[in-house]
Design a protein around this motif. Sequence first.
Motif, PDB file in Angstrom:
ATOM      1  N   ALA A  67      47.158  21.897  38.494  1.00  0.00           N
ATOM      2  CA  ALA A  67      45.883  21.982  39.205  1.00  0.00           C
ATOM      3  C   ALA A  67      45.534  23.458  39.438  1.00  0.00           C
ATOM      4  O   ALA A  67      46.373  24.240  39.865  1.00  0.00           O
ATOM      5  N   ASP A  68      44.298  23.810  39.135  1.00  0.00           N
ATOM      6  CA  ASP A  68      43.854  25.195  39.312  1.00  0.00           C
ATOM      7  C   ASP A  68      43.137  25.300  40.652  1.00  0.00           C
ATOM      8  O   ASP A  68      41.936  25.126  40.742  1.00  0.00           O
ATOM      9  N   GLU A  69      43.883  25.577  41.700  1.00  0.00           N
ATOM     10  CA  GLU A  69      43.332  25.582  43.048  1.00  0.00           C
ATOM     11  C   GLU A  69      43.420  26.946  43.713  1.00  0.00           C
ATOM     12  O   GLU A  69      43.414  27.041  44.930  1.00  0.00           O
ATOM     13  N   PHE A  70      43.470  28.007  42.937  1.00  0.00           N
ATOM     14  CA  PHE A  70      43.523  29.348  43.516  1.00  0.00           C
ATOM     15  C   PHE A  70      42.128  29.767  43.961  1.00  0.00           C
ATOM     16  O   PHE A  70      41.205  29.845  43.156  1.00  0.00           O
ATOM     17  N   LEU A  71      41.964  30.006  45.267  1.00  0.00           N
ATOM     18  CA  LEU A  71      40.672  30.406  45.806  1.00  0.00           C
ATOM     19  C   LEU A  71      40.714  31.777  46.467  1.00  0.00           C
ATOM     20  O   LEU A  71      39.729  32.504  46.458  1.00  0.00           O
ATOM     21  N   SER A  72      41.858  32.114  47.083  1.00  0.00           N
ATOM     22  CA  SER A  72      41.959  33.407  47.757  1.00  0.00           C
ATOM     23  C   SER A  72      43.418  33.696  48.080  1.00  0.00           C
ATOM     24  O   SER A  72      44.267  32.810  48.028  1.00  0.00           O
ATOM     25  N   TYR A  73      43.678  34.950  48.403  1.00  0.00           N
ATOM     26  CA  TYR A  73      44.970  35.322  48.965  1.00  0.00           C
ATOM     27  C   TYR A  73      44.747  36.422  49.981  1.00  0.00           C
ATOM     28  O   TYR A  73      43.752  37.147  49.933  1.00  0.00           O
ATOM     29  N   THR A  74      45.669  36.517  50.928  1.00  0.00           N
ATOM     30  CA  THR A  74      45.510  37.443  52.040  1.00  0.00           C
ATOM     31  C   THR A  74      46.733  38.340  52.166  1.00  0.00           C
ATOM     32  O   THR A  74      47.861  37.870  52.034  1.00  0.00           O
ATOM     33  N   THR A  75      46.483  39.616  52.408  1.00  0.00           N
ATOM     34  CA  THR A  75      47.544  40.561  52.748  1.00  0.00           C
ATOM     35  C   THR A  75      47.250  41.054  54.165  1.00  0.00           C
ATOM     36  O   THR A  75      46.274  40.636  54.789  1.00  0.00           O
ATOM     37  N   SER A  76      48.060  41.967  54.649  1.00  0.00           N
ATOM     38  CA  SER A  76      47.802  42.515  55.983  1.00  0.00           C
ATOM     39  C   SER A  76      46.592  43.443  55.986  1.00  0.00           C
ATOM     40  O   SER A  76      46.012  43.698  57.033  1.00  0.00           O
ATOM     41  N   GLN A  77      46.187  43.937  54.825  1.00  0.00           N
ATOM     42  CA  GLN A  77      45.092  44.901  54.732  1.00  0.00           C
ATOM     43  C   GLN A  77      43.767  44.318  54.241  1.00  0.00           C
ATOM     44  O   GLN A  77      42.711  44.840  54.568  1.00  0.00           O
ATOM     45  N   TYR A  78      43.803  43.268  53.424  1.00  0.00           N
ATOM     46  CA  TYR A  78      42.571  42.727  52.863  1.00  0.00           C
ATOM     47  C   TYR A  78      42.778  41.269  52.453  1.00  0.00           C
ATOM     48  O   TYR A  78      43.887  40.761  52.414  1.00  0.00           O
ATOM     49  N   LYS A  79      41.653  40.626  52.129  1.00  0.00           N
ATOM     50  CA  LYS A  79      41.674  39.265  51.598  1.00  0.00           C
ATOM     51  C   LYS A  79      40.844  39.268  50.319  1.00  0.00           C
ATOM     52  O   LYS A  79      39.759  39.839  50.283  1.00  0.00           O
ATOM     53  N   LEU A  80      41.363  38.655  49.271  1.00  0.00           N
ATOM     54  CA  LEU A  80      40.660  38.555  47.999  1.00  0.00           C
ATOM     55  C   LEU A  80      40.165  37.126  47.848  1.00  0.00           C
ATOM     56  O   LEU A  80      40.947  36.185  47.956  1.00  0.00           O
ATOM     57  N   HIS A  81      38.860  36.966  47.621  1.00  0.00           N
ATOM     58  CA  HIS A  81      38.227  35.654  47.423  1.00  0.00           C
ATOM     59  C   HIS A  81      37.849  35.542  45.954  1.00  0.00           C
ATOM     60  O   HIS A  81      37.355  36.505  45.355  1.00  0.00           O
ATOM     61  N   PHE A  82      38.023  34.356  45.373  1.00  0.00           N
ATOM     62  CA  PHE A  82      37.844  34.172  43.936  1.00  0.00           C
ATOM     63  C   PHE A  82      36.994  32.939  43.663  1.00  0.00           C
ATOM     64  O   PHE A  82      37.142  31.904  44.312  1.00  0.00           O
ATOM     65  N   TYR A  83      36.091  33.065  42.685  1.00  0.00           N
ATOM     66  CA  TYR A  83      35.307  31.919  42.220  1.00  0.00           C
ATOM     67  C   TYR A  83      35.127  32.047  40.718  1.00  0.00           C
ATOM     68  O   TYR A  83      34.758  33.109  40.218  1.00  0.00           O
ATOM     69  N   GLU A  84      35.385  30.967  39.990  1.00  0.00           N
ATOM     70  CA  GLU A  84      35.193  30.956  38.544  1.00  0.00           C
ATOM     71  C   GLU A  84      34.102  29.961  38.191  1.00  0.00           C
ATOM     72  O   GLU A  84      34.127  28.810  38.622  1.00  0.00           O
ATOM     73  N   THR A  85      33.152  30.400  37.373  1.00  0.00           N
ATOM     74  CA  THR A  85      32.042  29.548  36.974  1.00  0.00           C
ATOM     75  C   THR A  85      32.465  28.674  35.793  1.00  0.00           C
ATOM     76  O   THR A  85      33.497  28.937  35.163  1.00  0.00           O
ATOM     77  N   PRO A  86      31.683  27.658  35.467  1.00  0.00           N
ATOM     78  CA  PRO A  86      32.006  26.823  34.296  1.00  0.00           C
ATOM     79  C   PRO A  86      32.014  27.607  32.977  1.00  0.00           C
ATOM     80  O   PRO A  86      32.630  27.193  32.014  1.00  0.00           O
ATOM     81  N   THR A  87      31.348  28.759  32.933  1.00  0.00           N
ATOM     82  CA  THR A  87      31.315  29.587  31.720  1.00  0.00           C
ATOM     83  C   THR A  87      32.388  30.689  31.753  1.00  0.00           C
ATOM     84  O   THR A  87      32.297  31.653  30.993  1.00  0.00           O
ATOM     85  N   ASN A  88      33.364  30.543  32.622  1.00  0.00           N
ATOM     86  CA  ASN A  88      34.490  31.479  32.768  1.00  0.00           C
ATOM     87  C   ASN A  88      34.092  32.869  33.254  1.00  0.00           C
ATOM     88  O   ASN A  88      34.785  33.837  32.988  1.00  0.00           O
ATOM     89  N   LEU A  89      32.998  32.966  33.955  1.00  0.00           N
ATOM     90  CA  LEU A  89      32.651  34.202  34.635  1.00  0.00           C
ATOM     91  C   LEU A  89      33.396  34.183  35.964  1.00  0.00           C
ATOM     92  O   LEU A  89      33.404  33.157  36.655  1.00  0.00           O
ATOM     93  N   ARG A  90      34.040  35.283  36.333  1.00  0.00           N
ATOM     94  CA  ARG A  90      34.858  35.303  37.547  1.00  0.00           C
ATOM     95  C   ARG A  90      34.262  36.265  38.554  1.00  0.00           C
ATOM     96  O   ARG A  90      34.046  37.436  38.245  1.00  0.00           O
ATOM     97  N   LEU A  91      34.003  35.768  39.778  1.00  0.00           N
ATOM     98  CA  LEU A  91      33.430  36.577  40.844  1.00  0.00           C
ATOM     99  C   LEU A  91      34.490  36.790  41.915  1.00  0.00           C
ATOM    100  O   LEU A  91      35.200  35.841  42.286  1.00  0.00           O
ATOM    101  N   VAL A  92      34.592  38.023  42.415  1.00  0.00           N
ATOM    102  CA  VAL A  92      35.651  38.384  43.356  1.00  0.00           C
ATOM    103  C   VAL A  92      35.061  39.200  44.506  1.00  0.00           C
ATOM    104  O   VAL A  92      34.292  40.135  44.281  1.00  0.00           O
ATOM    105  N   PHE A  93      35.432  38.817  45.733  1.00  0.00           N
ATOM    106  CA  PHE A  93      35.140  39.593  46.937  1.00  0.00           C
ATOM    107  C   PHE A  93      36.447  40.147  47.469  1.00  0.00           C
ATOM    108  O   PHE A  93      37.464  39.442  47.482  1.00  0.00           O
ATOM    109  N   ILE A  94      36.443  41.372  47.969  1.00  0.00           N
ATOM    110  CA  ILE A  94      37.556  41.891  48.752  1.00  0.00           C
ATOM    111  C   ILE A  94      37.003  42.149  50.143  1.00  0.00           C
ATOM    112  O   ILE A  94      36.026  42.885  50.297  1.00  0.00           O
ATOM    113  N   THR A  95      37.613  41.505  51.144  1.00  0.00           N
ATOM    114  CA  THR A  95      37.095  41.553  52.510  1.00  0.00           C
ATOM    115  C   THR A  95      38.198  41.881  53.505  1.00  0.00           C
ATOM    116  O   THR A  95      39.356  42.044  53.132  1.00  0.00           O
TER     117      THR A  95
END
Length: 158
Positions: A67-95
Amino acid sequence: MAVYAFYIFSRKNECVFAHRWKPADANSMETLVSQLESTAFEDDVEKLIFGVIFSLRNLVRKVSNGADEFLSYTTSQYKLHFYETPTNLRLVFITSPRVEPLTHVLHQIYATLYIEFVVKHPLYTQVPPPLEKGGINCEMFRITLDKFVRTLRYVIFD
């Protein structure tokens, strides 16, 4: 502001768009943002971010029986958010690490801003060129994305 950076990766695994914001308060992530902006580090940061996402997604698939359920991960300094479109375009936020998951916001950026200002642009190509060759060079997309992110209201976890 709780968003530090936004990236778009193409289906060829190349960074085609990058935008960074300065933190509102001087204590939060100033070093990360200054590192992201330094020219020596800037060439490799997109490759490093994509490498981390690629590795973590493979790990999540193996642990969760495919199952491909990776959405985000968190460190003590930042959080990375991930979204992949049906056309394999990948959008990433660092917050900020205390921000709620923003996958729905990444989907909204793709469905409204990206489609409207990039896909419908007359000079759009099916696979955008990598950042080194200009990437997604649409000023309206950049301006509207900046305004959109600045108006977001975040739920901060304590």
